[in-house]
Motif scaffolding. Sequence first.
Motif, short mmCIF file in Angstrom:
data_model
loop_
_atom_site.label_atom_id
_atom_site.label_comp_id
_atom_site.label_asym_id
_atom_site.label_seq_id
_atom_site.Cartn_x
_atom_site.Cartn_y
_atom_site.Cartn_z
N GLU A 234 0.80 -1.21 0.03
CA GLU A 234 0.00 -0.28 0.02
C GLU A 234 0.81 1.26 0.00
O GLU A 234 0.49 2.17 -0.67
CB GLU A 234 -0.97 -0.13 0.97
CG GLU A 234 -2.12 -1.05 1.01
CD GLU A 234 -3.23 -0.36 0.31
OE1 GLU A 234 -3.29 0.76 0.02
OE2 GLU A 234 -3.95 -1.44 -0.30
N ALA A 235 1.98 1.21 0.62
CA ALA A 235 2.85 2.49 0.69
C ALA A 235 3.73 2.43 -0.54
O ALA A 235 4.47 3.39 -0.60
CB ALA A 235 3.70 2.21 2.05
N GLY A 236 3.56 1.65 -1.47
CA GLY A 236 4.50 1.72 -2.75
C GLY A 236 5.92 1.35 -2.51
O GLY A 236 6.85 1.37 -3.34
N LEU A 237 6.29 0.74 -1.26
CA LEU A 237 7.60 0.35 -1.12
C LEU A 237 7.86 -1.33 -1.78
O LEU A 237 9.03 -1.45 -2.08
CB LEU A 237 7.88 0.10 0.42
CG LEU A 237 7.81 1.29 1.32
CD1 LEU A 237 8.15 1.58 2.71
CD2 LEU A 237 8.91 2.66 0.60
N LEU A 238 6.84 -1.88 -1.92
CA LEU A 238 6.82 -3.05 -2.92
C LEU A 238 5.79 -3.02 -3.79
O LEU A 238 4.75 -2.43 -3.66
CB LEU A 238 6.63 -4.13 -1.95
CG LEU A 238 7.88 -4.59 -0.89
CD1 LEU A 238 7.45 -5.69 0.10
CD2 LEU A 238 9.03 -4.70 -1.67
N PRO A 239 6.10 -3.74 -5.07
CA PRO A 239 4.91 -3.71 -6.16
C PRO A 239 4.04 -4.64 -5.77
O PRO A 239 4.11 -5.72 -4.91
CB PRO A 239 5.83 -3.95 -7.30
CG PRO A 239 7.11 -5.11 -6.59
CD PRO A 239 7.28 -4.43 -5.29
N GLY A 240 2.61 -4.82 -6.54
CA GLY A 240 1.62 -5.61 -6.21
C GLY A 240 0.61 -5.34 -5.34
O GLY A 240 0.74 -4.14 -4.56
N ALA A 241 -0.20 -6.37 -5.05
CA ALA A 241 -1.22 -6.20 -3.89
C ALA A 241 -1.65 -7.54 -3.31
O ALA A 241 -1.29 -8.40 -4.04
CB ALA A 241 -2.42 -5.51 -4.51
N LEU A 242 -2.17 -7.35 -2.20
CA LEU A 242 -2.63 -8.60 -1.58
C LEU A 242 -4.09 -8.58 -1.64
O LEU A 242 -4.86 -7.99 -0.85
CB LEU A 242 -2.00 -8.80 -0.14
CG LEU A 242 -0.55 -9.27 -0.07
CD1 LEU A 242 -0.41 -10.77 -0.76
CD2 LEU A 242 0.35 -8.30 -0.39
N LEU A 243 -4.64 -9.70 -2.31
CA LEU A 243 -6.23 -9.66 -2.31
C LEU A 243 -6.83 -10.74 -1.54
O LEU A 243 -6.01 -11.52 -0.85
CB LEU A 243 -6.35 -9.78 -3.80
CG LEU A 243 -5.73 -8.99 -5.02
CD1 LEU A 243 -6.40 -9.27 -6.34
CD2 LEU A 243 -6.38 -7.59 -4.54
N ARG A 244 -8.00 -10.88 -1.50
CA ARG A 244 -8.91 -11.85 -0.57
C ARG A 244 -8.39 -13.19 -1.38
O ARG A 244 -8.13 -13.28 -2.42
CB ARG A 244 -10.29 -11.69 -0.89
CG ARG A 244 -10.93 -10.32 -0.18
CD ARG A 244 -10.71 -10.43 1.29
NE ARG A 244 -11.63 -11.77 1.80
CZ ARG A 244 -13.09 -11.72 1.94
NH1 ARG A 244 -13.70 -10.45 1.50
NH2 ARG A 244 -13.58 -12.77 2.34
N ASN A 245 -8.16 -14.18 -0.35
CA ASN A 245 -7.81 -15.58 -0.71
C ASN A 245 -8.89 -15.95 -1.79
O ASN A 245 -9.92 -15.79 -1.79
CB ASN A 245 -7.84 -16.36 0.39
CG ASN A 245 -6.74 -16.06 1.41
OD1 ASN A 245 -5.92 -15.33 1.14
ND2 ASN A 245 -6.83 -16.73 2.65
N GLU A 246 -8.22 -16.85 -2.63
CA GLU A 246 -9.07 -17.76 -3.44
C GLU A 246 -10.07 -18.63 -2.72
O GLU A 246 -9.75 -19.09 -1.57
CB GLU A 246 -8.32 -18.57 -4.34
CG GLU A 246 -8.77 -19.31 -5.45
CD GLU A 246 -7.80 -20.15 -6.18
OE1 GLU A 246 -7.80 -19.78 -7.55
OE2 GLU A 246 -7.09 -20.99 -5.78
N ARG A 247 -11.41 -18.66 -3.10
CA ARG A 247 -12.31 -19.24 -2.44
C ARG A 247 -12.88 -18.18 -1.13
O ARG A 247 -13.85 -18.91 -0.20
CB ARG A 247 -11.98 -20.66 -2.04
CG ARG A 247 -11.67 -21.52 -3.02
CD ARG A 247 -11.20 -22.94 -2.78
NE ARG A 247 -10.74 -23.70 -3.79
CZ ARG A 247 -10.45 -24.93 -3.82
NH1 ARG A 247 -10.22 -25.62 -2.61
NH2 ARG A 247 -10.11 -25.71 -4.64
N LEU A 248 -12.17 -17.28 -0.77
CA LEU A 248 -12.59 -16.42 0.29
C LEU A 248 -12.83 -17.05 1.63
O LEU A 248 -13.73 -16.74 2.32
CB LEU A 248 -14.22 -15.75 -0.03
CG LEU A 248 -14.32 -15.01 -1.47
CD1 LEU A 248 -15.55 -14.75 -1.67
CD2 LEU A 248 -13.16 -13.97 -1.41
N ARG A 249 -11.70 -17.82 1.96
CA ARG A 249 -11.47 -18.64 3.09
C ARG A 249 -10.16 -18.23 3.79
O ARG A 249 -9.22 -17.99 3.19
CB ARG A 249 -11.76 -19.98 2.95
CG ARG A 249 -12.94 -20.54 2.47
CD ARG A 249 -12.68 -22.24 2.51
NE ARG A 249 -14.36 -22.57 1.89
CZ ARG A 249 -14.57 -23.95 1.78
NH1 ARG A 249 -13.72 -24.84 2.08
NH2 ARG A 249 -15.86 -24.23 1.60
#
Length: 225
Positions: A93-108
């Motif tokens: 979120e701070a832009g210190l690393l690329p990419g993003a972390l999204l909700r887990n597959e199957r939302l579990r």
Amino acid sequence: MRVGVVTFPGSLDDQDAVRAVERCGGEGVALWHDDADTKGVDAVVLPGGFSYGDYLRTGAVAHRAPVMRAVADFAADGGPVLGICNGFQVLCEAGLLPGALLRNERLRFVCKDVPLVVEAADTRWTADYAAGEVLVVPAKHGEGRYYADEVTLDRLEDEGRVVVRYANGRNPNGSLRDIAGVTNEGRNVVGVMPHPEHAVDPTLIGGADGQGFFRSVLEGRAAPA
């Protein structure tokens, strides 16, 4: 060596990170989300938990905390920074690393030990390992699915910036290309989704495979970028 561990409102693995640092021979220093500087520490850990209750989305509020301005300056000067789980989310979120972390597959929510393959053993946080080494480290998260566009993913692969990858067939959350951790261009900032701080005691179920993350930085095995 003094390692600062940041506590945000909602952090729950900050004391575990302090204990991991101290078990591996360092001195843990408490940093608060409202601190304006990093108190002269030699390294910084952003721990796991639910910073600010994960309101809006994971890390979206925490990355605006005053201490993160100091952490960003520290990282820009080559200081080693490790983000674990929620800390990884904050770094993205701070832009210190690329990419993003999204909700887990199957939302579990995932809570189990996962095997990791070390891909990059030349960062400030992984130099104690060998490339190709397999670790078993606990994971516990609901939003750990690593995502980036194909151009970014290719660049990470080409530059050797995938730090750890879930072992083949053991991806617990649907992360693209089985990515469990990445580093920045300077190789001093690392984010990992599983929890090495929960794998530093050989007498406990989690084992001690996570010690290398902390020994690497404490022993200075990788030169600053």
